[in-house]
Design a protein around this motif. Structure first.
Motif, PDB file in Angstrom:
ATOM      1  N   ILE A 282     -21.325 -19.086 -21.519  1.00  0.00           N
ATOM      2  CA  ILE A 282     -21.022 -20.510 -21.683  1.00  0.00           C
ATOM      3  C   ILE A 282     -21.620 -21.354 -20.558  1.00  0.00           C
ATOM      4  CG2 ILE A 282     -19.170 -22.222 -21.915  1.00  0.00           C
ATOM      5  CD1 ILE A 282     -17.356 -19.865 -22.813  1.00  0.00           C
ATOM      6  N   THR A 283     -21.378 -20.956 -19.327  1.00  0.00           N
ATOM      7  CA  THR A 283     -21.744 -21.794 -18.181  1.00  0.00           C
ATOM      8  C   THR A 283     -23.239 -22.091 -18.059  1.00  0.00           C
ATOM      9  OG1 THR A 283     -21.649 -19.788 -16.796  1.00  0.00           O
ATOM     10  CG2 THR A 283     -19.702 -21.231 -16.832  1.00  0.00           C
ATOM     11  N   PRO A 284     -24.149 -21.201 -18.469  1.00  0.00           N
ATOM     12  CA  PRO A 284     -25.572 -21.543 -18.338  1.00  0.00           C
ATOM     13  C   PRO A 284     -25.978 -22.792 -19.118  1.00  0.00           C
ATOM     14  CG  PRO A 284     -25.324 -19.198 -18.748  1.00  0.00           C
ATOM     15  CD  PRO A 284     -23.981 -19.813 -18.953  1.00  0.00           C
ATOM     16  N   ILE A 285     -25.201 -23.161 -20.137  1.00  0.00           N
ATOM     17  CA  ILE A 285     -25.525 -24.337 -20.948  1.00  0.00           C
ATOM     18  C   ILE A 285     -25.552 -25.600 -20.092  1.00  0.00           C
ATOM     19  CG2 ILE A 285     -24.749 -25.750 -22.901  1.00  0.00           C
ATOM     20  CD1 ILE A 285     -23.458 -23.217 -24.066  1.00  0.00           C
ATOM     21  N   PHE A 286     -24.793 -25.615 -18.993  1.00  0.00           N
ATOM     22  CA  PHE A 286     -24.688 -26.807 -18.149  1.00  0.00           C
ATOM     23  C   PHE A 286     -25.632 -26.783 -16.954  1.00  0.00           C
ATOM     24  CE2 PHE A 286     -20.446 -26.232 -20.048  1.00  0.00           C
ATOM     25  CZ  PHE A 286     -20.351 -27.430 -20.735  1.00  0.00           C
ATOM     26  N   LEU A 287     -26.302 -25.669 -16.702  1.00  0.00           N
ATOM     27  CA  LEU A 287     -27.086 -25.512 -15.480  1.00  0.00           C
ATOM     28  C   LEU A 287     -28.581 -25.658 -15.745  1.00  0.00           C
ATOM     29  CD1 LEU A 287     -25.246 -22.422 -13.937  1.00  0.00           C
ATOM     30  CD2 LEU A 287     -24.781 -24.855 -13.552  1.00  0.00           C
ATOM     31  N   HIS A 288     -29.303 -26.213 -14.754  1.00  0.00           N
ATOM     32  CA  HIS A 288     -30.746 -26.389 -14.867  1.00  0.00           C
ATOM     33  C   HIS A 288     -31.402 -26.070 -13.532  1.00  0.00           C
ATOM     34  CE1 HIS A 288     -29.155 -28.668 -18.266  1.00  0.00           C
ATOM     35  NE2 HIS A 288     -30.315 -28.437 -18.853  1.00  0.00           N
ATOM     36  N   THR A 289     -32.626 -25.577 -13.598  1.00  0.00           N
ATOM     37  CA  THR A 289     -33.281 -25.082 -12.395  1.00  0.00           C
ATOM     38  C   THR A 289     -34.094 -26.133 -11.663  1.00  0.00           C
ATOM     39  OG1 THR A 289     -35.113 -24.315 -13.795  1.00  0.00           O
ATOM     40  CG2 THR A 289     -33.404 -22.705 -13.204  1.00  0.00           C
ATOM     41  N   GLY A 290     -34.526 -27.184 -12.331  1.00  0.00           N
ATOM     42  CA  GLY A 290     -35.358 -28.182 -11.684  1.00  0.00           C
ATOM     43  C   GLY A 290     -35.233 -29.524 -12.371  1.00  0.00           C
ATOM     44  N   PHE A 291     -35.840 -30.543 -11.749  1.00  0.00           N
ATOM     45  CA  PHE A 291     -35.709 -31.895 -12.269  1.00  0.00           C
ATOM     46  C   PHE A 291     -36.257 -32.021 -13.689  1.00  0.00           C
ATOM     47  CE2 PHE A 291     -37.657 -36.051 -13.036  1.00  0.00           C
ATOM     48  CZ  PHE A 291     -36.538 -36.856 -12.974  1.00  0.00           C
ATOM     49  N   TYR A 292     -37.458 -31.491 -13.931  1.00  0.00           N
ATOM     50  CA  TYR A 292     -38.063 -31.668 -15.251  1.00  0.00           C
ATOM     51  C   TYR A 292     -37.301 -30.899 -16.327  1.00  0.00           C
ATOM     52  CZ  TYR A 292     -41.921 -34.095 -13.034  1.00  0.00           C
ATOM     53  OH  TYR A 292     -42.663 -35.012 -12.342  1.00  0.00           O
ATOM     54  N   HIS A 293     -36.773 -29.751 -15.953  1.00  0.00           N
ATOM     55  CA  HIS A 293     -35.927 -28.990 -16.867  1.00  0.00           C
ATOM     56  C   HIS A 293     -34.719 -29.831 -17.280  1.00  0.00           C
ATOM     57  CE1 HIS A 293     -33.453 -25.050 -17.597  1.00  0.00           C
ATOM     58  NE2 HIS A 293     -33.964 -25.518 -18.716  1.00  0.00           N
ATOM     59  N   LEU A 294     -34.056 -30.404 -16.290  1.00  0.00           N
ATOM     60  CA  LEU A 294     -32.911 -31.279 -16.550  1.00  0.00           C
ATOM     61  C   LEU A 294     -33.332 -32.531 -17.308  1.00  0.00           C
ATOM     62  CD1 LEU A 294     -29.901 -32.121 -15.947  1.00  0.00           C
ATOM     63  CD2 LEU A 294     -30.814 -33.231 -13.897  1.00  0.00           C
ATOM     64  N   PHE A 295     -34.436 -33.133 -16.912  1.00  0.00           N
ATOM     65  CA  PHE A 295     -34.884 -34.396 -17.497  1.00  0.00           C
ATOM     66  C   PHE A 295     -35.138 -34.260 -18.993  1.00  0.00           C
ATOM     67  CE2 PHE A 295     -38.410 -37.191 -18.764  1.00  0.00           C
ATOM     68  CZ  PHE A 295     -37.848 -38.431 -18.483  1.00  0.00           C
ATOM     69  N   PHE A 296     -35.914 -33.262 -19.387  1.00  0.00           N
ATOM     70  CA  PHE A 296     -36.265 -33.125 -20.805  1.00  0.00           C
ATOM     71  C   PHE A 296     -35.044 -32.791 -21.657  1.00  0.00           C
ATOM     72  CE2 PHE A 296     -40.602 -32.437 -19.063  1.00  0.00           C
ATOM     73  CZ  PHE A 296     -41.222 -33.479 -19.729  1.00  0.00           C
TER      74      PHE A 296
ATOM     75  N   PHE B  62     -25.756 -28.699  -6.841  1.00  0.00           N
ATOM     76  CA  PHE B  62     -26.462 -27.491  -6.445  1.00  0.00           C
ATOM     77  C   PHE B  62     -27.751 -27.781  -5.683  1.00  0.00           C
ATOM     78  CE2 PHE B  62     -24.021 -25.551 -10.083  1.00  0.00           C
ATOM     79  CZ  PHE B  62     -23.204 -24.788  -9.261  1.00  0.00           C
ATOM     80  N   LEU B  63     -28.138 -29.066  -5.592  1.00  0.00           N
ATOM     81  CA  LEU B  63     -29.257 -29.442  -4.729  1.00  0.00           C
ATOM     82  C   LEU B  63     -28.874 -29.390  -3.257  1.00  0.00           C
ATOM     83  CD1 LEU B  63     -31.040 -32.512  -6.395  1.00  0.00           C
ATOM     84  CD2 LEU B  63     -31.945 -30.211  -6.100  1.00  0.00           C
ATOM     85  N   ILE B  64     -27.580 -29.541  -2.982  1.00  0.00           N
ATOM     86  CA  ILE B  64     -27.108 -29.551  -1.588  1.00  0.00           C
ATOM     87  C   ILE B  64     -27.310 -28.149  -0.988  1.00  0.00           C
ATOM     88  CG2 ILE B  64     -25.125 -29.941  -0.085  1.00  0.00           C
ATOM     89  CD1 ILE B  64     -23.977 -31.736  -2.316  1.00  0.00           C
ATOM     90  N   PRO B  65     -28.016 -28.077   0.142  1.00  0.00           N
ATOM     91  CA  PRO B  65     -28.326 -26.761   0.726  1.00  0.00           C
ATOM     92  C   PRO B  65     -27.131 -26.121   1.424  1.00  0.00           C
ATOM     93  CG  PRO B  65     -29.167 -28.504   2.127  1.00  0.00           C
ATOM     94  CD  PRO B  65     -28.597 -29.189   0.905  1.00  0.00           C
ATOM     95  N   VAL B  66     -26.139 -25.754   0.632  1.00  0.00           N
ATOM     96  CA  VAL B  66     -24.951 -25.075   1.149  1.00  0.00           C
ATOM     97  C   VAL B  66     -24.922 -23.673   0.548  1.00  0.00           C
ATOM     98  CG1 VAL B  66     -22.431 -25.088   1.242  1.00  0.00           C
ATOM     99  CG2 VAL B  66     -23.696 -27.246   1.392  1.00  0.00           C
ATOM    100  N   PRO B  67     -24.835 -22.638   1.364  1.00  0.00           N
ATOM    101  CA  PRO B  67     -24.866 -21.268   0.831  1.00  0.00           C
ATOM    102  C   PRO B  67     -23.837 -21.005  -0.259  1.00  0.00           C
ATOM    103  CG  PRO B  67     -25.094 -21.238   3.216  1.00  0.00           C
ATOM    104  CD  PRO B  67     -24.789 -22.662   2.833  1.00  0.00           C
ATOM    105  N   ALA B  68     -22.660 -21.595  -0.123  1.00  0.00           N
ATOM    106  CA  ALA B  68     -21.616 -21.367  -1.126  1.00  0.00           C
ATOM    107  C   ALA B  68     -22.041 -21.895  -2.486  1.00  0.00           C
ATOM    108  CB  ALA B  68     -20.309 -22.032  -0.687  1.00  0.00           C
ATOM    109  N   PHE B  69     -22.790 -23.021  -2.513  1.00  0.00           N
ATOM    110  CA  PHE B  69     -23.240 -23.580  -3.784  1.00  0.00           C
ATOM    111  C   PHE B  69     -24.262 -22.659  -4.443  1.00  0.00           C
ATOM    112  CE2 PHE B  69     -22.285 -28.220  -2.385  1.00  0.00           C
ATOM    113  CZ  PHE B  69     -20.932 -27.958  -2.527  1.00  0.00           C
ATOM    114  N   SER B  70     -25.135 -22.071  -3.652  1.00  0.00           N
ATOM    115  CA  SER B  70     -26.105 -21.113  -4.199  1.00  0.00           C
ATOM    116  C   SER B  70     -25.392 -19.907  -4.794  1.00  0.00           C
ATOM    117  CB  SER B  70     -27.074 -20.656  -3.101  1.00  0.00           C
ATOM    118  OG  SER B  70     -27.821 -21.742  -2.611  1.00  0.00           O
ATOM    119  N   LEU B  71     -24.311 -19.495  -4.135  1.00  0.00           N
ATOM    120  CA  LEU B  71     -23.522 -18.375  -4.642  1.00  0.00           C
ATOM    121  C   LEU B  71     -22.869 -18.728  -5.965  1.00  0.00           C
ATOM    122  CD1 LEU B  71     -22.263 -15.564  -4.254  1.00  0.00           C
ATOM    123  CD2 LEU B  71     -20.404 -16.678  -2.977  1.00  0.00           C
TER     124      LEU B  71
END
Length: 202
Positions: A62-76, A32-41
């Motif tokens: 269910i799916t939000p459990i796997f998603l993170h908004t930023g590096f530090y969010h993911l890191f911690f 989701f870091l890749i700047p492709v409109p379909a990924f943002s969708l």
């Protein structure tokens, strides 16, 4: 119990479920870091969005459990999994660990849906991770044979700090943290109260 001494290959061999969860959330974050409109969708389609859940988009529990908004969010969240999830994968088994992890995360997301407005959007594994601490809290209180005094103190200290920071930090899903903790505690009481298992560290 919470000190990791394994090398990378040994960690994967001993804790395949934890490894798979970590790999999936890191992989999705990179995609989701890749700047492709379909990924943002796709990201917006899989994020926790209360109005979407109200319209029958149940997968958003269910799916939000796997998603993170930023590096530090993911890191911690990833560091928390590396440190605290492996012990439970060994004490329980792979199936029960998955049930508790996702059960806590789903319970946290249901609480978010019930308690937050329809416009509320959220992502992250924090609810599921707090669920793991809910299991540890049950062990500290009712299954002392599975955790020693030193590790019990670590659990209580980190849990207290985590709950305090939940209320002090901005942009925190308070409902997910608290109800993830409650969900993990309840599931721990179901699966561990009479389960004949011993801590592999004793």
């Amino acid at each position: 119990m919470f000190v990791r001494t394994e090398n990378f290959r040994t960690f994967i061999h001993l804790y395949p479920i934890v490894t798979a969860i970590i790999a999936l959330q890191i992989g999705l974050w990179l995609i989701f870091l890749i700047p492709v409109p379909a990924f943002s969708l796709f990201f917006s389609l899989f994020a926790g969005f209360n109005a979407g859940i109200a319209n029958g988009e149940w997968w958003r529990l269910i799916t939000p459990i796997f998603l993170h908004t930023g590096f530090y969010h993911l890191f911690f969240n990833t560091v928390s999994l590396i440190l605290f999830a492996p012990a439970l994968e060994r004490i329980l088994n792979r199936v029960l660990f998955l049930i508790i992890y996702f059960g806590s995360g789903i319970f946290a997301n249901l609480a978010t849906y019930w308690l937050e407005p329809l416009a509320f959007t959220h992502v992250g594994a924090s609810g599921a991770i707090f669920g793991l601490f809910g299991v540890y809290l049950f062990m500290v209180l009712f299954r002392k044979d599975l955790i020693d005094a030193a590790n019990s103190q670590v659990v209580i200290t980190i849990l207290v700090i985590g709950v305090i920071m939940t209320f002090l930090n901005t942009n925190i899903n308070i409902a997910a943290h608290l109800f993830g903790l409650i969900g993990g505690f309840l599931l721990g009481s179901i699966f561990l109260r009479s389960r004949k298992t011993r801590s592999p560290w004793r």
